[in-house]
Design a protein around this motif. Sequence first.
Motif, PDB file in Angstrom:
ATOM      1  N   ASN A 157       0.827  -1.217   0.000  1.00 49.68           N
ATOM      2  CA  ASN A 157       0.000   0.000   0.000  1.00 49.68           C
ATOM      3  C   ASN A 157       0.855   1.258   0.000  1.00 49.68           C
ATOM      4  N   GLU A 158       1.925   1.231   0.770  1.00 47.94           N
ATOM      5  CA  GLU A 158       2.861   2.361   0.807  1.00 47.94           C
ATOM      6  C   GLU A 158       3.457   2.613  -0.579  1.00 47.94           C
ATOM      7  N   LEU A 159       3.774   1.541  -1.290  1.00 48.87           N
ATOM      8  CA  LEU A 159       4.358   1.659  -2.620  1.00 48.87           C
ATOM      9  C   LEU A 159       3.347   2.226  -3.616  1.00 48.87           C
TER      10      LEU A 159
ATOM     11  N   GLU B 121       0.888   4.216  -2.925  1.00 49.29           N
ATOM     12  CA  GLU B 121       0.732   5.633  -2.599  1.00 49.29           C
ATOM     13  C   GLU B 121       1.883   6.459  -3.176  1.00 49.29           C
ATOM     14  N   LEU B 122       3.103   5.925  -3.106  1.00 48.46           N
ATOM     15  CA  LEU B 122       4.266   6.633  -3.648  1.00 48.46           C
ATOM     16  C   LEU B 122       4.161   6.751  -5.167  1.00 48.46           C
ATOM     17  N   ILE B 123       3.723   5.691  -5.821  1.00 46.28           N
ATOM     18  CA  ILE B 123       3.557   5.713  -7.275  1.00 46.28           C
ATOM     19  C   ILE B 123       2.571   6.802  -7.681  1.00 46.28           C
ATOM     20  N   THR B 124       1.478   6.901  -6.954  1.00 40.56           N
ATOM     21  CA  THR B 124       0.478   7.938  -7.241  1.00 40.56           C
ATOM     22  C   THR B 124       1.041   9.326  -6.954  1.00 40.56           C
ATOM     23  N   GLU B 125       1.750   9.455  -5.837  1.00 39.89           N
ATOM     24  CA  GLU B 125       2.339  10.745  -5.461  1.00 39.89           C
ATOM     25  C   GLU B 125       3.314  11.256  -6.515  1.00 39.89           C
ATOM     26  N   LEU B 126       4.085  10.345  -7.107  1.00 38.73           N
ATOM     27  CA  LEU B 126       5.074  10.729  -8.126  1.00 38.73           C
ATOM     28  C   LEU B 126       4.484  10.750  -9.541  1.00 38.73           C
ATOM     29  N   LYS B 127       3.160  10.536  -9.624  1.00 44.45           N
ATOM     30  CA  LYS B 127       2.446  10.542 -10.912  1.00 44.45           C
ATOM     31  C   LYS B 127       3.034   9.511 -11.885  1.00 44.45           C
ATOM     32  N   LEU B 128       3.260   8.312 -11.358  1.00 45.58           N
ATOM     33  CA  LEU B 128       3.834   7.233 -12.174  1.00 45.58           C
ATOM     34  C   LEU B 128       2.833   6.089 -12.384  1.00 45.58           C
ATOM     35  N   ASP B 129       1.535   6.390 -12.216  1.00 43.47           N
ATOM     36  CA  ASP B 129       0.507   5.345 -12.306  1.00 43.47           C
ATOM     37  C   ASP B 129       0.493   4.630 -13.651  1.00 43.47           C
TER      38      ASP B 129
END
Length: 359
Positions: A237-239, A241-249
Amino acid sequence: MKKILVIMHDFRGGGAEKVSISLCNELDAMGYSVAICCLNKSGAFIDTISPSITLFSTDKKRMIFSIFSIKKTIKEWCPSLIISHLTHVNVTAIISSLMCLEHKKLLVVEHSQMTRNYQQKESYFDKLVYLSTLVLYRFAGKCVGVSKGVSDEMSSFSKVSRDKVITIYNPVIDDSMLSISKESNLHKFYDLDVPVYIFVGRLIKSKKVTDFIKAVGIVNKSNNCRALILGDGPTSNELLELITELKLDTTIELIGFRQNVYEFIKASDSLVLTSEWEGLPTVLIEALALGTQVVSTDCKSGPSEILENGKYGFLAPVGDVKEIAEAMLLSISSQKNICPKHLSKFSRNYACKKYLEQL
C-alpha cells in the motif's frame, strides 16, 4: 539408498523456501531418498515439490514447539544427512538432533545477514533465538552460508570458528530455466517500444522498493520507460501511494506474487535490486542466466559476489537513488557480459555435489 532429511518452516513464496525446494528436487532426481519436515504442508511452492519426496508435518504453530516431533522424525527416518534452513529452524533442528545424538549429521544453513536480522527483530523471544546460536551452532556438524559474506557474518555473530563454516551457493540454475522463451501477451508493457525494468521480491522495508520507484521516476524523465514490480508484502500500500504521489501510475505497475517469474525476467530489459542487505539474491542469478541486464545495490552480501564487483552487471551504493537511476540507464545501452563458467557455480547440480560432499 542414502536418506536425506531437509527441515524447513513451510513452503511460502520466499527465496529461501524456493531454493530449499530446488535442492530437494535435485537430490531426489539424483536418486537419493529425500524427505522434508516442516510445520505444515502449505505455501505457494508446495506444488513444485517432486511427488516422490516424503513430507512430514509437525502440525505445530511455532518451530520451537516442534522439537520432539522433529526428534521423532529423525529417529524414524534415520537419515545419513540432515539439512536445516533459516535461524529459527536451525536452532530447533540442533536441539532435536542433540536429543537423539544425530547432531554431527546436521548442516545448518543461513541465507541472510544474521546481525541485520537480529537487529530487526522486535520480540524478546525472536532475539533470544538468535542469541542461542552463540551456544548451539557449535554443536552442528557444519554451518553453511549461501555466500562468502553470509559465511563471514555467520561466524562473526554466532562465534563459530570460521573453519567450521563453509560456503555453498544456492541451487538456482537448471536446464528448464535456460529453455524458457519469451512469451507473447505476457503484459501490455512488453508490447510498447520502450525499455521495461523489473523488480522481483518480497515487498518489505529491507528491499527498499521505494528507491526503485524513485529511480524509475528519474529515468522516465529523460528516457520513456515502464516498470513492473512482482511480489507481495506489507509495504504494498505504501508503494502504491508513492507511485500515485510521483504521478507514475501509467509507468509502474504492481502485479503481485508470481510463482514463475522467469518469463517476466527474460522479457524485461533490466532487472533492478535495491536492497539494504541480502544473503545471496537468487533473482540476480536468474536474470544473468536468462540474459537480462542487472542493476543492484552493492549491499552486504551477495551482489558483488554474483556480479564479480560489477563485471557482469551494474552496482550502485545502497540508498543512492540517483546512482541507481544512472546505472539503470547505462544497463539498457550496454552490451551484456555473460560467462557460463561463472554461472555454473550457481547451478543446481553444483550445489548438490557440494552438499553431498558432507555425507
